[in-house]
Structure formats: C-alpha cells, structure tokens
Design a protein around this motif. Structure first.
Motif, PDB file in Angstrom:
ATOM      1  N   LYS A  46       0.814  -1.218   0.000  1.00  0.00           N
ATOM      2  CA  LYS A  46       0.000   0.000   0.000  1.00  0.00           C
ATOM      3  C   LYS A  46       0.853   1.275   0.000  1.00  0.00           C
ATOM      4  N   TYR A  47       1.935   1.289   0.784  1.00  0.00           N
ATOM      5  CA  TYR A  47       2.668   2.542   1.033  1.00  0.00           C
ATOM      6  C   TYR A  47       4.073   2.625   0.461  1.00  0.00           C
ATOM      7  N   LYS A  48       4.612   1.520  -0.055  1.00  0.00           N
ATOM      8  CA  LYS A  48       6.020   1.507  -0.422  1.00  0.00           C
ATOM      9  C   LYS A  48       6.381   2.568  -1.471  1.00  0.00           C
ATOM     10  N   GLY A  49       5.548   2.752  -2.485  1.00  0.00           N
ATOM     11  CA  GLY A  49       5.829   3.744  -3.523  1.00  0.00           C
ATOM     12  C   GLY A  49       5.947   5.144  -2.957  1.00  0.00           C
ATOM     13  N   TRP A  50       4.971   5.533  -2.119  1.00  0.00           N
ATOM     14  CA  TRP A  50       4.997   6.859  -1.489  1.00  0.00           C
ATOM     15  C   TRP A  50       6.197   7.004  -0.576  1.00  0.00           C
ATOM     16  N   TYR A  51       6.475   5.943   0.163  1.00  0.00           N
ATOM     17  CA  TYR A  51       7.602   5.942   1.093  1.00  0.00           C
ATOM     18  C   TYR A  51       8.916   6.184   0.348  1.00  0.00           C
ATOM     19  N   LEU A  53       9.344   7.490  -2.612  1.00  0.00           N
ATOM     20  CA  LEU A  53       9.332   8.836  -3.181  1.00  0.00           C
ATOM     21  C   LEU A  53       9.750   9.866  -2.125  1.00  0.00           C
ATOM     22  N   MET A  54       9.175   9.767  -0.924  1.00  0.00           N
ATOM     23  CA  MET A  54       9.504  10.705   0.159  1.00  0.00           C
ATOM     24  C   MET A  54      10.969  10.575   0.581  1.00  0.00           C
ATOM     25  N   CYS A  82      12.673  12.310   6.736  1.00  0.00           N
ATOM     26  CA  CYS A  82      13.095  11.006   6.238  1.00  0.00           C
ATOM     27  C   CYS A  82      13.173   9.993   7.396  1.00  0.00           C
ATOM     28  N   LEU A  85       9.749   9.067   8.767  1.00  0.00           N
ATOM     29  CA  LEU A  85       9.127   8.108   7.841  1.00  0.00           C
ATOM     30  C   LEU A  85       9.697   6.707   8.056  1.00  0.00           C
TER      31      LEU A  85
END
Length: 126
Positions: A46-51, A53-54, A82, A85
């Motif tokens: 669910k979150y890896k792409g956003w993570y 990117l950040m 960073c 996160l």
C-alpha cells in the motif's frame, strides 16, 4: 540442505507445522508470525511507492543543502522527515528480509530512521 526459515522471526522451521503466506509469499513458523508477516506485506504494497518517493525527495533535498548555498537546516529538516518516515514505515528491501527476517529488518529500519533524525537535528543545530 538448509531448513526453511520463518519469514517473520527468521527461526528455522524444522518439523514444526508450516504456515504459508498467500501468493507464495513465503513460510512462517506460527499463526502469529503469519499474521504479522501478512500485515507487513499489505502495508508494504500500500505505502512503499509513497515511502520511496519521500525518502528520495528528502535525501535529495539534504544533498542539495549539503552541496550548495541552501542552509544546512533545510537539509536537516529533510533528514528528520526522512527519519520519521523510516520509524513510522520501516520497510526493508527483500534481500534484507531474506537475510535477517522481517522482524529484524523492521527493527533495523527503525534504528536507521532514528539515526537520520539525530543527524537531521545535528544539521539543524549546526
């Protein structure tokens, strides 16, 4: 011939009953490890792409601040973001999970996040 290891806690499974994750995700030694591993996999999907990117944006901003006229406090703030996160969403690469197991990889992610926060705070206080 090595014994299969639990994907979550990384213990050798041996003769214990094996709990397989859905979609061939690996094996776990207990129902609780299977539950934790499945929850991690769902969060990761669910979150890896956003993570990522950040993380890339934060590290990029820090590098820009480090190598240019931007103040170190901007870079330090990026590192703090960073690190936070990393603490909240401690994802690890697949090779780390294969090598350490999910539980230790998550812990390493949290330690790395804490390290980034500390370095970020030191940069801001520079």
């Amino acid at each position: 011939n090595h014994m299969p290891r639990c994907l979550y806690c990384h213990k050798e499974i041996g003769e214990a009953p094996i709990f397989q994750l859905d979609n061939g995700g690996g094996f776990c030694c207990s129902e609780s490890c299977k539950k934790e591993a499945a929850a991690y996999m769902a969060r990761s999907r669910k979150y890896k792409g956003w993570y990522l990117l950040m993380i890339i944006l934060s590290l990029g901003l820090w590098a820009c601040a480090f190598f240019s006229a931007l103040s170190l406090s901007v870079g330090g703030t990026a590192l703090i973001v960073c690190g936070v996160l990393g603490i909240l969403f401690p994802f690890g690469p697949r090779w780390a999970i294969d090598f350490l197991g999910m539980e230790r990889t998550l812990r390493a992610g949290i330690y790395f996040g804490t390290f980034l926060v500390v370095v970020g705070i030191l940069s801001v206080l520079q």
